[in-house]
Design a protein around this motif. Structure first.
Motif, PDB file in Angstrom:
ATOM      1  N   LYS A 247       6.519  21.397  28.677  1.00 12.22           N
ATOM      2  CA  LYS A 247       6.706  22.857  28.666  1.00 12.22           C
ATOM      3  C   LYS A 247       7.128  23.447  27.326  1.00 12.22           C
ATOM      4  O   LYS A 247       6.906  24.641  27.081  1.00 12.22           O
ATOM      5  CB  LYS A 247       7.693  23.278  29.758  1.00 12.22           C
ATOM      6  CG  LYS A 247       9.092  22.764  29.594  1.00 12.22           C
ATOM      7  CD  LYS A 247       9.944  23.211  30.771  1.00 12.22           C
ATOM      8  CE  LYS A 247      11.392  22.752  30.591  1.00 12.22           C
ATOM      9  NZ  LYS A 247      12.219  23.162  31.757  1.00 12.22           N
ATOM     10  N   ASP A 248       7.715  22.642  26.451  1.00 10.10           N
ATOM     11  CA  ASP A 248       8.141  23.168  25.148  1.00 10.10           C
ATOM     12  C   ASP A 248       7.108  22.960  24.040  1.00 10.10           C
ATOM     13  O   ASP A 248       7.373  23.267  22.875  1.00 10.10           O
ATOM     14  CB  ASP A 248       9.485  22.537  24.736  1.00 10.10           C
ATOM     15  CG  ASP A 248      10.626  22.965  25.649  1.00 10.10           C
ATOM     16  OD1 ASP A 248      10.579  24.108  26.145  1.00 10.10           O
ATOM     17  OD2 ASP A 248      11.547  22.161  25.882  1.00 10.10           O
ATOM     18  N   LEU A 249       5.938  22.428  24.410  1.00 15.46           N
ATOM     19  CA  LEU A 249       4.894  22.254  23.403  1.00 15.46           C
ATOM     20  C   LEU A 249       4.419  23.616  22.921  1.00 15.46           C
ATOM     21  O   LEU A 249       4.327  24.574  23.705  1.00 15.46           O
ATOM     22  CB  LEU A 249       3.707  21.472  23.989  1.00 15.46           C
ATOM     23  CG  LEU A 249       3.938  19.998  24.330  1.00 15.46           C
ATOM     24  CD1 LEU A 249       2.702  19.414  25.003  1.00 15.46           C
ATOM     25  CD2 LEU A 249       4.299  19.190  23.092  1.00 15.46           C
ATOM     26  N   PRO A 250       4.109  23.750  21.625  1.00 13.99           N
ATOM     27  CA  PRO A 250       3.650  25.039  21.106  1.00 13.99           C
ATOM     28  C   PRO A 250       2.321  25.463  21.721  1.00 13.99           C
ATOM     29  O   PRO A 250       1.495  24.629  22.081  1.00 13.99           O
ATOM     30  CB  PRO A 250       3.498  24.782  19.597  1.00 13.99           C
ATOM     31  CG  PRO A 250       3.373  23.294  19.453  1.00 13.99           C
ATOM     32  CD  PRO A 250       4.177  22.709  20.563  1.00 13.99           C
ATOM     33  N   ASN A 251       2.168  26.777  21.866  1.00 18.88           N
ATOM     34  CA  ASN A 251       0.938  27.414  22.343  1.00 18.88           C
ATOM     35  C   ASN A 251       0.712  27.325  23.846  1.00 18.88           C
ATOM     36  O   ASN A 251      -0.358  27.707  24.327  1.00 18.88           O
ATOM     37  CB  ASN A 251      -0.291  26.888  21.595  1.00 18.88           C
ATOM     38  CG  ASN A 251      -0.452  27.561  20.239  1.00 18.88           C
ATOM     39  OD1 ASN A 251       0.047  28.658  20.022  1.00 18.88           O
ATOM     40  ND2 ASN A 251      -1.142  26.893  19.327  1.00 18.88           N
ATOM     41  N   ILE A 252       1.704  26.829  24.615  1.00 19.48           N
ATOM     42  CA  ILE A 252       1.584  26.898  26.072  1.00 19.48           C
ATOM     43  C   ILE A 252       2.105  28.267  26.518  1.00 19.48           C
ATOM     44  O   ILE A 252       3.284  28.576  26.389  1.00 19.48           O
ATOM     45  CB  ILE A 252       2.354  25.768  26.775  1.00 19.48           C
ATOM     46  CG1 ILE A 252       1.683  24.416  26.512  1.00 19.48           C
ATOM     47  CG2 ILE A 252       2.413  26.029  28.287  1.00 19.48           C
ATOM     48  CD1 ILE A 252       2.328  23.238  27.228  1.00 19.48           C
ATOM     49  N   VAL A 253       1.207  29.093  27.025  1.00 16.27           N
ATOM     50  CA  VAL A 253       1.563  30.443  27.486  1.00 16.27           C
ATOM     51  C   VAL A 253       2.240  30.391  28.847  1.00 16.27           C
ATOM     52  O   VAL A 253       3.190  31.119  29.129  1.00 16.27           O
ATOM     53  CB  VAL A 253       0.294  31.323  27.552  1.00 16.27           C
ATOM     54  CG1 VAL A 253       0.597  32.686  28.158  1.00 16.27           C
ATOM     55  CG2 VAL A 253      -0.317  31.475  26.172  1.00 16.27           C
ATOM     56  N   SER A 254       1.732  29.519  29.717  1.00 18.90           N
ATOM     57  CA  SER A 254       2.325  29.337  31.050  1.00 18.90           C
ATOM     58  C   SER A 254       2.023  27.925  31.517  1.00 18.90           C
ATOM     59  O   SER A 254       1.045  27.299  31.086  1.00 18.90           O
ATOM     60  CB  SER A 254       1.755  30.357  32.045  1.00 18.90           C
ATOM     61  OG  SER A 254       0.372  30.116  32.255  1.00 18.90           O
ATOM     62  N   ILE A 255       2.886  27.421  32.417  1.00 18.55           N
ATOM     63  CA  ILE A 255       2.675  26.076  32.960  1.00 18.55           C
ATOM     64  C   ILE A 255       3.153  26.059  34.408  1.00 18.55           C
ATOM     65  O   ILE A 255       4.160  26.685  34.750  1.00 18.55           O
ATOM     66  CB  ILE A 255       3.392  25.002  32.105  1.00 18.55           C
ATOM     67  CG1 ILE A 255       2.978  23.586  32.542  1.00 18.55           C
ATOM     68  CG2 ILE A 255       4.894  25.188  32.104  1.00 18.55           C
ATOM     69  CD1 ILE A 255       3.340  22.500  31.538  1.00 18.55           C
ATOM     70  N   LYS A 256       2.404  25.394  35.263  1.00 15.86           N
ATOM     71  CA  LYS A 256       2.726  25.365  36.685  1.00 15.86           C
ATOM     72  C   LYS A 256       2.324  24.019  37.281  1.00 15.86           C
ATOM     73  O   LYS A 256       1.713  23.180  36.610  1.00 15.86           O
ATOM     74  CB  LYS A 256       2.000  26.487  37.420  1.00 15.86           C
ATOM     75  CG  LYS A 256       0.480  26.339  37.416  1.00 15.86           C
ATOM     76  CD  LYS A 256      -0.224  27.477  38.117  1.00 15.86           C
ATOM     77  CE  LYS A 256      -0.292  28.695  37.237  1.00 15.86           C
ATOM     78  NZ  LYS A 256      -1.147  29.765  37.801  1.00 15.86           N
ATOM     79  N   ILE A 257       2.638  23.838  38.566  1.00 14.17           N
ATOM     80  CA  ILE A 257       2.266  22.633  39.318  1.00 14.17           C
ATOM     81  C   ILE A 257       1.204  23.003  40.348  1.00 14.17           C
ATOM     82  O   ILE A 257       1.283  24.065  40.968  1.00 14.17           O
ATOM     83  CB  ILE A 257       3.492  22.052  40.061  1.00 14.17           C
ATOM     84  CG1 ILE A 257       4.526  21.505  39.074  1.00 14.17           C
ATOM     85  CG2 ILE A 257       3.072  20.974  41.048  1.00 14.17           C
ATOM     86  CD1 ILE A 257       4.257  20.120  38.577  1.00 14.17           C
ATOM     87  N   ALA A 258       0.210  22.142  40.532  1.00 13.07           N
ATOM     88  CA  ALA A 258      -0.788  22.346  41.589  1.00 13.07           C
ATOM     89  C   ALA A 258      -1.056  21.012  42.285  1.00 13.07           C
ATOM     90  O   ALA A 258      -1.122  19.971  41.629  1.00 13.07           O
ATOM     91  CB  ALA A 258      -2.077  22.914  41.013  1.00 13.07           C
ATOM     92  N   GLU A 259      -1.192  21.074  43.601  1.00 10.89           N
ATOM     93  CA  GLU A 259      -1.480  19.856  44.368  1.00 10.89           C
ATOM     94  C   GLU A 259      -2.980  19.644  44.472  1.00 10.89           C
ATOM     95  O   GLU A 259      -3.724  20.556  44.826  1.00 10.89           O
ATOM     96  CB  GLU A 259      -0.862  19.956  45.764  1.00 10.89           C
ATOM     97  CG  GLU A 259      -0.855  18.644  46.518  1.00 10.89           C
ATOM     98  CD  GLU A 259       0.062  18.666  47.721  1.00 10.89           C
ATOM     99  OE1 GLU A 259       0.610  17.607  48.079  1.00 10.89           O
ATOM    100  OE2 GLU A 259       0.234  19.748  48.323  1.00 10.89           O
ATOM    101  N   ILE A 260      -3.412  18.459  44.134  1.00  9.40           N
ATOM    102  CA  ILE A 260      -4.838  18.142  44.084  1.00  9.40           C
ATOM    103  C   ILE A 260      -5.432  18.041  45.487  1.00  9.40           C
ATOM    104  O   ILE A 260      -4.841  17.446  46.390  1.00  9.40           O
ATOM    105  CB  ILE A 260      -5.061  16.825  43.320  1.00  9.40           C
ATOM    106  CG1 ILE A 260      -4.758  17.035  41.826  1.00  9.40           C
ATOM    107  CG2 ILE A 260      -6.476  16.302  43.494  1.00  9.40           C
ATOM    108  CD1 ILE A 260      -4.741  15.775  41.023  1.00  9.40           C
ATOM    109  N   SER A 261      -6.608  18.622  45.650  1.00  5.72           N
ATOM    110  CA  SER A 261      -7.322  18.544  46.922  1.00  5.72           C
ATOM    111  C   SER A 261      -7.611  17.094  47.290  1.00  5.72           C
ATOM    112  O   SER A 261      -7.933  16.272  46.425  1.00  5.72           O
ATOM    113  CB  SER A 261      -8.647  19.294  46.813  1.00  5.72           C
ATOM    114  OG  SER A 261      -9.521  18.917  47.850  1.00  5.72           O
ATOM    115  N   PRO A 262      -7.528  16.759  48.574  1.00  5.98           N
ATOM    116  CA  PRO A 262      -7.901  15.405  49.016  1.00  5.98           C
ATOM    117  C   PRO A 262      -9.329  15.026  48.650  1.00  5.98           C
ATOM    118  O   PRO A 262      -9.665  13.850  48.624  1.00  5.98           O
ATOM    119  CB  PRO A 262      -7.717  15.471  50.535  1.00  5.98           C
ATOM    120  CG  PRO A 262      -6.696  16.529  50.741  1.00  5.98           C
ATOM    121  CD  PRO A 262      -6.980  17.552  49.680  1.00  5.98           C
TER     122      PRO A 262
END
Length: 281
Positions: A247-262
């Motif tokens: 999350k602290d890497l440069p140029n990341i505007v937003s970051i989130k979690i998503a659960e992968i489809s089966p």
């Protein structure tokens, strides 16, 4: 006046709430057990599928013809004149062709089925961007022209924790799988220009595989600002930890979690982690 509907399949990894907020019609892929046939994210959640993998590895299949017909009939009744459908890669599923053929039987609907040549949350990013264009009042023709440009801005990578499920699903030979397990190899996978799985690298051990993925992500971040999503199959705690390392890497505007489809997760197995990265214009 054009009234444009948007359809996608459940490989997109978007939650039911996000789909509803963006007025997206969901075509659920099917999760098939010995005891029955379930609609992905409708009758069964990804979490339930991953928790049950030790007992049974289900088969996955394209949306049912009945589900496709019900949605198209509903859209006609609601006065839609145009349909844009965004599907999981045709190189990985029959959803694209099933949608295309079904729409041929609905001539009242001017339609376009876009083969994303990708899957999981990167596909979802294309869906969300398309929904924004519809809300903004763009025409059917303008959106179709823009879709390839959106696709160029999105990519995804993932790594698996075990080769066991690729072996069980017949997607890797038993000998190759056993050798890979003995060497503790962890493949880094994406999709190529034809929309089929492509092995970017093989590294030894979980720590090294996550480090390699971070290295790949940094390559995109060096080019400009990006939106990032960390993807996981039944390993949320580890995914959160990985997200926190990014999350602290440069140029990341937003970051989130998503659960992968089966649709992807049952072949990779629990412990699959990946990321989606979309460049911001």
């Amino acid at each position: 006046m054009q009234k444009i509907a948007l359809i996608t399949d459940s490989a997109c990894d978007l939650t039911l709430d996000v789909l509803k907020e963006n007025n997206v019609n969901l075509l659920p892929l099917r999760i098939i057990y010995s005891t029955g046939d379930y609609r992905d994210r409708v009758d069964i959640s990804p979490k339930q599928v991953y928790e049950n993998l030790e007992k049974e590895v289900p088969k996955t299949s394209l949306p049912s013809a009945q589900d496709i017909e019900e949605i198209l009939n509903k859209l006609e009744e609601e006065g839609y004149t145009h349909v844009i459908a965004i599907s999981i890669s045709s190189g990985l599923s029959g959803s694209f062709n099933a949608l295309r053929l079904a729409l041929e039987d609905h001539p009242k609907l001017t339609s376009y089925v876009y083969d994303s040549k990708i899957l999981a949350y990167p596909q979802g990013e294309i869906v969300i961007e398309t929904a924004k264009l519809i809300k903004a009042g763009k025409t059917f023709e303008e959106i179709i022209e823009t879709l390839p440009k959106i696709r160029e801005r999105v990519i995804g990578y993932f790594t698996i924790n075990t080769l066991e499920y690729l072996k069980k699903g017949g997607r890797i030979g038993r000998v190759a799988g056993t050798v890979g397990e003995l060497l503790n190899l962890k493949p880094i996978i994406t999709t190529d220009e034809n929309g089929v799985y492509y092995n970017v690298a093989k590294v030894r051990g979980r720590k090294q595989s996550l480090s390699k993925m971070t290295e790949l992500l940094k390559g995109y971040l060096e080019k400009g600002k990006c939106e990032v999503a960390v993807l996981h199959a039944g390993c949320e705690d580890e995914a959160i930890k990985y997200m926190n390392s990014l999350k602290d890497l440069p140029n990341i505007v937003s970051i989130k979690i998503a659960e992968i489809s089966p649709a992807l997760g049952v072949h990779g197995g629990p412990g699959l982690i990946g990321f989606s990265v979309k460049s911001v214009e």
